[in-house]
Scaffold this motif. Sequence first.
Motif, PDB file in Angstrom:
ATOM      1  N   ALA A 244       0.832  -1.202   0.000  1.00  0.00           N
ATOM      2  CA  ALA A 244       0.000   0.000   0.000  1.00  0.00           C
ATOM      3  C   ALA A 244       0.868   1.254   0.000  1.00  0.00           C
ATOM      4  O   ALA A 244       0.942   1.986   0.977  1.00  0.00           O
TER       5      ALA A 244
ATOM      6  N   TRP B 172      -4.525   0.542  -0.242  1.00  0.00           N
ATOM      7  CA  TRP B 172      -4.667   0.328   1.196  1.00  0.00           C
ATOM      8  C   TRP B 172      -4.389  -1.122   1.537  1.00  0.00           C
ATOM      9  O   TRP B 172      -4.435  -1.997   0.677  1.00  0.00           O
TER      10      TRP B 172
ATOM     11  N   ILE C 263      -5.877  -1.174   9.463  1.00  0.00           N
ATOM     12  CA  ILE C 263      -5.830  -0.687   8.092  1.00  0.00           C
ATOM     13  C   ILE C 263      -4.764   0.395   7.970  1.00  0.00           C
ATOM     14  O   ILE C 263      -4.547   1.189   8.893  1.00  0.00           O
ATOM     15  N   LYS C 264      -4.078   0.402   6.828  1.00  0.00           N
ATOM     16  CA  LYS C 264      -3.076   1.408   6.517  1.00  0.00           C
ATOM     17  C   LYS C 264      -3.147   1.670   5.021  1.00  0.00           C
ATOM     18  O   LYS C 264      -3.429   0.761   4.251  1.00  0.00           O
ATOM     19  N   GLY C 265      -2.882   2.903   4.644  1.00  0.00           N
ATOM     20  CA  GLY C 265      -2.952   3.221   3.227  1.00  0.00           C
ATOM     21  C   GLY C 265      -2.098   4.409   2.863  1.00  0.00           C
ATOM     22  O   GLY C 265      -1.332   4.922   3.682  1.00  0.00           O
TER      23      GLY C 265
ATOM     24  N   THR D 220      -2.342   8.224   0.911  1.00  0.00           N
ATOM     25  CA  THR D 220      -3.191   9.287   0.390  1.00  0.00           C
ATOM     26  C   THR D 220      -2.321  10.463  -0.043  1.00  0.00           C
ATOM     27  O   THR D 220      -1.165  10.584   0.374  1.00  0.00           O
TER      28      THR D 220
ATOM     29  N   PHE E 281     -13.446   1.655   5.514  1.00  0.00           N
ATOM     30  CA  PHE E 281     -12.993   2.274   4.273  1.00  0.00           C
ATOM     31  C   PHE E 281     -13.963   3.345   3.777  1.00  0.00           C
ATOM     32  O   PHE E 281     -13.535   4.326   3.153  1.00  0.00           O
TER      33      PHE E 281
ATOM     34  N   VAL F  89     -10.532   4.855  -2.217  1.00  0.00           N
ATOM     35  CA  VAL F  89      -9.812   3.626  -1.894  1.00  0.00           C
ATOM     36  C   VAL F  89      -9.962   2.718  -3.109  1.00  0.00           C
ATOM     37  O   VAL F  89     -11.019   2.148  -3.354  1.00  0.00           O
TER      38      VAL F  89
ATOM     39  N   ILE G   4      -7.302  -2.989  -2.190  1.00  0.00           N
ATOM     40  CA  ILE G   4      -6.920  -3.357  -0.828  1.00  0.00           C
ATOM     41  C   ILE G   4      -6.085  -4.629  -0.883  1.00  0.00           C
ATOM     42  O   ILE G   4      -6.510  -5.647  -1.436  1.00  0.00           O
TER      43      ILE G   4
END
Length: 204
Positions: free
Chosen positions: A11, A17, A27-29, A31, A137, A148, A151
Amino acid sequence: RMAGLHHSQGAVRPGEWNATIGTTLVIKGTTIEPTVDPLGRIYNHRHPQGFWMPGAASNTGAAWISAWYPERDLAELDRLAAAVIPTGELTYPLIGTGERFPFISTTATGFGSDGPDEIVRYTAALEGVAYLERMAFDLVEALSGERVEAISTAGGGSAGDTWLRIRANVLDRPVRKVRNANAATGAAMIAASGCWYPGLIEAV
């Protein structure tokens, strides 16, 4: 260590993500801009190439499996669950009291199907985590204003094909199972991004 895990799980581009379902759901993403959450449920780290890496964690994950189904063959449960999806049941498989993401409640408690069919109860709990992940999400998109797109996933929640199918259906996005989701692989990617590749995205 956590940065290494984040990178090894793919990600690293905006819109990408990761959801790791272990004892909890994390969860990590990535942006373009930091994701500002007035309630403080989401934190942000700086991406080496100028983006941002928001993250958050739920108290719900896969802890319920060992608590409710000790010494069961999980591969068999996963196979049997495939025959009963969707269940039409609503389950929130929270172990203990309190939730921190995607909502905050110090008094939250789990609930679930109390029907006689064990496989339906099990499958409904798989679906319940997927619904919570969808809420997470949806919240990320609402707060960040960014889509998003896909994933990647690791942890116990990616071990069975049925749970992956449930999650992909509920999330309505591509869900990619990560092959080498470990901190050592991520650390190697970080190191490579500073010598063999022009940046982290290229190294990953």
